[in-house]
Motif scaffolding. Structure first.
Motif, PDB file in Angstrom:
ATOM      1  N   THR A 195       2.815 -10.922   4.566  1.00 59.42           N
ATOM      2  CA  THR A 195       2.930 -12.074   3.668  1.00 59.42           C
ATOM      3  C   THR A 195       2.940 -11.629   2.216  1.00 59.42           C
ATOM      4  O   THR A 195       3.750 -12.112   1.405  1.00 59.42           O
ATOM      5  CB  THR A 195       1.766 -13.048   3.915  1.00 59.42           C
ATOM      6  OG1 THR A 195       1.808 -13.503   5.276  1.00 59.42           O
ATOM      7  CG2 THR A 195       1.834 -14.240   2.979  1.00 59.42           C
ATOM      8  N   LYS A 196       2.053 -10.702   1.875  1.00 58.34           N
ATOM      9  CA  LYS A 196       1.943 -10.254   0.485  1.00 58.34           C
ATOM     10  C   LYS A 196       3.214  -9.541   0.029  1.00 58.34           C
ATOM     11  O   LYS A 196       3.709  -9.776  -1.088  1.00 58.34           O
ATOM     12  CB  LYS A 196       0.735  -9.323   0.333  1.00 58.34           C
ATOM     13  CG  LYS A 196       0.379  -9.001  -1.118  1.00 58.34           C
ATOM     14  CD  LYS A 196      -0.910  -8.214  -1.197  1.00 58.34           C
ATOM     15  CE  LYS A 196      -1.355  -8.007  -2.633  1.00 58.34           C
ATOM     16  NZ  LYS A 196      -1.845  -9.239  -3.262  1.00 58.34           N
ATOM     17  N   ARG A 211      -1.500 -10.185   6.835  1.00 58.44           N
ATOM     18  CA  ARG A 211      -1.715 -10.375   5.391  1.00 58.44           C
ATOM     19  C   ARG A 211      -0.757  -9.509   4.585  1.00 58.44           C
ATOM     20  O   ARG A 211      -0.177  -9.960   3.577  1.00 58.44           O
ATOM     21  CB  ARG A 211      -3.166 -10.029   5.027  1.00 58.44           C
ATOM     22  CG  ARG A 211      -4.198 -10.999   5.561  1.00 58.44           C
ATOM     23  CD  ARG A 211      -5.563 -10.755   4.944  1.00 58.44           C
ATOM     24  NE  ARG A 211      -6.114  -9.439   5.265  1.00 58.44           N
ATOM     25  CZ  ARG A 211      -6.894  -9.180   6.317  1.00 58.44           C
ATOM     26  NH1 ARG A 211      -7.197 -10.147   7.174  1.00 58.44           N
ATOM     27  NH2 ARG A 211      -7.372  -7.962   6.516  1.00 58.44           N
ATOM     28  N   ARG A 212      -0.581  -8.269   5.011  1.00 58.23           N
ATOM     29  CA  ARG A 212       0.310  -7.357   4.282  1.00 58.23           C
ATOM     30  C   ARG A 212       1.762  -7.839   4.337  1.00 58.23           C
ATOM     31  O   ARG A 212       2.490  -7.742   3.345  1.00 58.23           O
ATOM     32  CB  ARG A 212       0.188  -5.941   4.854  1.00 58.23           C
ATOM     33  CG  ARG A 212      -1.074  -5.217   4.389  1.00 58.23           C
ATOM     34  CD  ARG A 212      -1.189  -3.838   5.011  1.00 58.23           C
ATOM     35  NE  ARG A 212      -1.825  -3.872   6.325  1.00 58.23           N
ATOM     36  CZ  ARG A 212      -1.890  -2.844   7.157  1.00 58.23           C
ATOM     37  NH1 ARG A 212      -1.315  -1.699   6.818  1.00 58.23           N
ATOM     38  NH2 ARG A 212      -2.509  -2.942   8.312  1.00 58.23           N
ATOM     39  N   PHE A 251      -2.189  -2.352  -1.835  1.00 52.97           N
ATOM     40  CA  PHE A 251      -1.047  -3.253  -1.982  1.00 52.97           C
ATOM     41  C   PHE A 251      -0.887  -3.823  -3.385  1.00 52.97           C
ATOM     42  O   PHE A 251       0.244  -4.024  -3.838  1.00 52.97           O
ATOM     43  CB  PHE A 251      -1.109  -4.373  -0.942  1.00 52.97           C
ATOM     44  CG  PHE A 251      -0.166  -4.153   0.205  1.00 52.97           C
ATOM     45  CD1 PHE A 251       0.933  -4.953   0.401  1.00 52.97           C
ATOM     46  CD2 PHE A 251      -0.368  -3.089   1.072  1.00 52.97           C
ATOM     47  CE1 PHE A 251       1.820  -4.728   1.440  1.00 52.97           C
ATOM     48  CE2 PHE A 251       0.502  -2.855   2.114  1.00 52.97           C
ATOM     49  CZ  PHE A 251       1.602  -3.667   2.306  1.00 52.97           C
ATOM     50  N   ASP A 252      -1.962  -4.090  -4.079  1.00 51.73           N
ATOM     51  CA  ASP A 252      -1.815  -4.616  -5.436  1.00 51.73           C
ATOM     52  C   ASP A 252      -1.064  -3.614  -6.316  1.00 51.73           C
ATOM     53  O   ASP A 252      -0.105  -3.981  -7.015  1.00 51.73           O
ATOM     54  CB  ASP A 252      -3.185  -4.938  -6.035  1.00 51.73           C
ATOM     55  CG  ASP A 252      -3.798  -6.197  -5.453  1.00 51.73           C
ATOM     56  OD1 ASP A 252      -3.044  -6.995  -4.841  1.00 51.73           O
ATOM     57  OD2 ASP A 252      -5.024  -6.390  -5.574  1.00 51.73           O
ATOM     58  N   ASP A 305      10.650 -14.081   5.724  1.00 54.40           N
ATOM     59  CA  ASP A 305       9.335 -13.674   6.214  1.00 54.40           C
ATOM     60  C   ASP A 305       9.466 -12.886   7.506  1.00 54.40           C
ATOM     61  O   ASP A 305      10.433 -13.047   8.269  1.00 54.40           O
ATOM     62  CB  ASP A 305       8.456 -14.903   6.469  1.00 54.40           C
ATOM     63  CG  ASP A 305       8.055 -15.621   5.198  1.00 54.40           C
ATOM     64  OD1 ASP A 305       8.133 -14.996   4.122  1.00 54.40           O
ATOM     65  OD2 ASP A 305       7.681 -16.808   5.283  1.00 54.40           O
ATOM     66  N   SER A 329       6.115 -11.960  -0.412  1.00 46.90           N
ATOM     67  CA  SER A 329       5.922 -12.695  -1.663  1.00 46.90           C
ATOM     68  C   SER A 329       6.314 -11.844  -2.861  1.00 46.90           C
ATOM     69  O   SER A 329       6.949 -12.320  -3.806  1.00 46.90           O
ATOM     70  CB  SER A 329       4.465 -13.140  -1.774  1.00 46.90           C
ATOM     71  OG  SER A 329       4.224 -13.797  -2.997  1.00 46.90           O
ATOM     72  N   CYS A 330       5.966 -10.563  -2.811  1.00 44.92           N
ATOM     73  CA  CYS A 330       6.334  -9.636  -3.888  1.00 44.92           C
ATOM     74  C   CYS A 330       7.851  -9.556  -4.020  1.00 44.92           C
ATOM     75  O   CYS A 330       8.399  -9.703  -5.118  1.00 44.92           O
ATOM     76  CB  CYS A 330       5.734  -8.261  -3.617  1.00 44.92           C
ATOM     77  SG  CYS A 330       6.376  -6.928  -4.672  1.00 44.92           S
ATOM     78  N   GLU A 335      -4.043  -1.560   3.106  1.00 42.89           N
ATOM     79  CA  GLU A 335      -4.104  -2.866   2.455  1.00 42.89           C
ATOM     80  C   GLU A 335      -4.680  -2.792   1.048  1.00 42.89           C
ATOM     81  O   GLU A 335      -4.215  -3.498   0.143  1.00 42.89           O
ATOM     82  CB  GLU A 335      -4.914  -3.834   3.316  1.00 42.89           C
ATOM     83  CG  GLU A 335      -4.813  -5.271   2.847  1.00 42.89           C
ATOM     84  CD  GLU A 335      -5.376  -6.262   3.849  1.00 42.89           C
ATOM     85  OE1 GLU A 335      -5.277  -7.474   3.595  1.00 42.89           O
ATOM     86  OE2 GLU A 335      -5.924  -5.823   4.890  1.00 42.89           O
ATOM     87  N   CYS A 363       2.650  -3.106  -4.948  1.00 42.89           N
ATOM     88  CA  CYS A 363       3.555  -4.189  -5.353  1.00 42.89           C
ATOM     89  C   CYS A 363       3.822  -4.154  -6.852  1.00 42.89           C
ATOM     90  O   CYS A 363       4.955  -4.387  -7.295  1.00 42.89           O
ATOM     91  CB  CYS A 363       2.974  -5.546  -4.946  1.00 42.89           C
ATOM     92  SG  CYS A 363       2.946  -5.808  -3.151  1.00 42.89           S
TER      93      CYS A 363
END
Length: 513
Positions: A407-408, A404-405, A493-494, A423, A411-412, A490, A497
């Motif tokens: 991918t996130k 998940r991290r 991450f918000d 990726d 994306s960032c 995790e 990013c």
């Protein structure tokens, strides 16, 4: 008379001492230092290791400054410069630490303590510790220089399960992480300064730094960013031909799979092409496979070991020499500080193996704590064991979070102006490309640093996030990158990013052409 003799002797001694100091000062410089940076081994001076270089040093200074200065614009430094999971709060695997702790404190295993011990430790952890100690004796004692025979036998069984082909414990060397195995093999391969080792660009700077130290010649080959950091055999051929035309004795090909810093995972077909290439060009294959469990697209890009691919190609490939490396520092384990790993030798001359053993013996033995962790990595709890359910839950939890991290964060990065990022198919890193404005490139030149180092330092000062510029790994000319782990916790991450997005927008606005 005695006084005069003393004076004469003392004067002679003083004159001799003055003469000695004069000679010493003349040979060592005005400060009288025997060892100065201009007098050390020049190969050490020329070696560079970016993941622990200028950016991390500055990050450490900022981290210390935060203890007294809370107005830096961020409340913590995030060390994304190195794949060091437990530094970024990844929890150790419980079973591994339980066994290790019992090996460290065997008093707990005494019969009179068993009732209390079973309240704290599952039976299989106790059994494993007792079995290991039966073969180890004491963790404070030297082991066999090649590593404990019992643990090498377990690693051989692991390799047979993984690949479907037999492994010889006598051809397995336990090492201080994977790094010491890589360094020993590169040293063995280097006959003189014309000995060439093919390394990927971008590459993990262990390779370039070690080649500098041993005065060997790096032979770079470029990975193709536009093809998900793919490896082209045509590029390999071009690289080896150009180097041999210059008189370089190209001897080996180093492959990092899954990739560091680029995160790609090779297809089986591509690996067969590489084995064919090594056979045709008479090259030793060095397979750095420390990220073999960090596979995030297992359906599209599963991991295959080079040992499995090589053996599956038939007996006519038994002349292809292979060294492969693995480590306890990565995967879901992240026990970097324990320095556990192994090296397997395939189709290697017996005389060379004897020399490799001699080199291992000079260091006496790999550390025993790392050997224990390597045993646990290759021989974990299985279904039916008391610890299996918790072990499986912990490993899967870390793995899914990493996916998940990855991918996130990709994306960032892809959402940033003038940034593109492939990726992660594997490993622990992303290697985004930043199209840095000319104004920033000129500012970097004035500051005497590479443009991506300039960008990375600005990011660190603004956000507390420490990444490593692509120039520390090598990259295509006139391109700029940085490497970041996706190991921060995790739940951060918000904000993590968001801070990067804010910095990048301000950077681009400040230096826009």
């Amino acid at each position: 008379m005695l006084r005069n003799l003393y004076r004469t002797t003392s004067l002679a001694a003083r004159q001799s001492n003055i003469h000695y100091r004069t000679l010493r000062l003349a040979s060592t410089g005005s400060k009288g230092k025997v060892l100065t940076t201009d007098r050390i081994n020049p190969h050490i001076r020329n070696a560079e290791y970016a993941v622990r270089g200028a950016l991390p040093i500055r990050a450490e200074a900022l981290s210390k400054e935060l203890q007294t200065n809370k107005s830096l614009g961020f409340d913590r430094v995030v060390f994304c410069n190195i794949g060091n999971p437990q530094q970024l709060q990844q929890k150790p695997i419980t079973f591994f630490r339980q066994v290790a702790s019992l090996c460290d404190n065997p008093e707990l295993l005494k019969a009179e303590n068993r009732e209390d011990l079973l309240k704290l430790y599952p039976q299989d952890a106790i059994d494993r510790a007792e079995l290991l100690l039966k073969h180890i004796g004491s963790v404070g004692a030297y082991s066999h220089s090649q590593g404990l025979p019992h643990i090498r036998e377990n690693i051989a069984k692991f390799l047979e399960r993984r690949d479907g082909f037999p492994a010889n414990p006598e051809h397995i060397y336990l090492t201080q992480g994977a790094s010491s195995g890589v360094q020993n093999v590169l040293q063995m391969l280097t006959e003189n300064e014309k000995s060439g080792i093919m390394i990927p660009i971008p590459q993990y700077p262990l390779y370039s730094a070690t080649l500098s130290l041993i005065n060997a010649t790096p032979v770079p080959y470029y990975l193709k960013e536009e093809q998900d950091w793919g490896l082209s055999v045509a590029e390999l051929k071009k690289s080896v031909d150009e180097s041999r035309a210059k008189g370089v004795d190209v001897r080996a090909l180093a492959i990092i799979n899954p990739g560091n810093p680029t995160g790609q995972c090779l297809t089986e077909g591509n690996m067969r092409e590489i084995v064919d290439f090594c056979k045709a060009e008479n090259l030793v294959l060095l397979a750095d496979e420390v990220y073999q469990t960090n596979i995030y697209k297992p359906e599209q890009r599963p991991f295959h070991s080079f040992k499995k691919v090589l053996r599956s190609m038939g007996e006519e490939y038994n002349d292809v020499e292979l060294f492969s490396f693995h480590s306890t520092s990565k995967g879901m384990i992240g026990e970097c500080g324990r320095r556990g790993g192994y090296l397997e030798c395939v189709n290697i001359d017996e005389g060379v193996l004897q020399q490799l053993y001699k080199v291992a013996s000079i260091s006496l033995c790999p550390n025993v704590h790392g050997q224990i962790m390597t045993d646990l990595m290759t021989n974990p709890p299985v279904e039916g064991d008391a610890s299996y359910e918790l072990y499986n839950k912990e490993v899967n939890g870390i793995y899914e979070s990493l996916r998940r991290r990855a991918t996130k964060l990709a994306s960032c990065f892809n959402g940033l102006e003038n940034v593109t990022c492939n990726d992660a198919e594997g490993a622990m890193y992303l290697f985004p490309r930043v199209r840095i404005p000319n104004k920033a490139i000129e500012a970097a030149k004035e500051a005497g640093v590479a443009a991506d180092a300039f960008y990375a330092l600005k990011m660190l000062e603004a956000t507390g996030v420490c990444v490593i510029p692509g120039s520390g790994f090598g990259q295509e000319p006139n391109t700029w990158h940085f490497r970041s782990t996706f190991l921060p916790e995790e739940h951060l991450f918000d904000q993590f990013c968001s801070n990067i997005e804010k910095f990048h927008k301000e950077f681009m606005n400040e230096y826009r052409d």
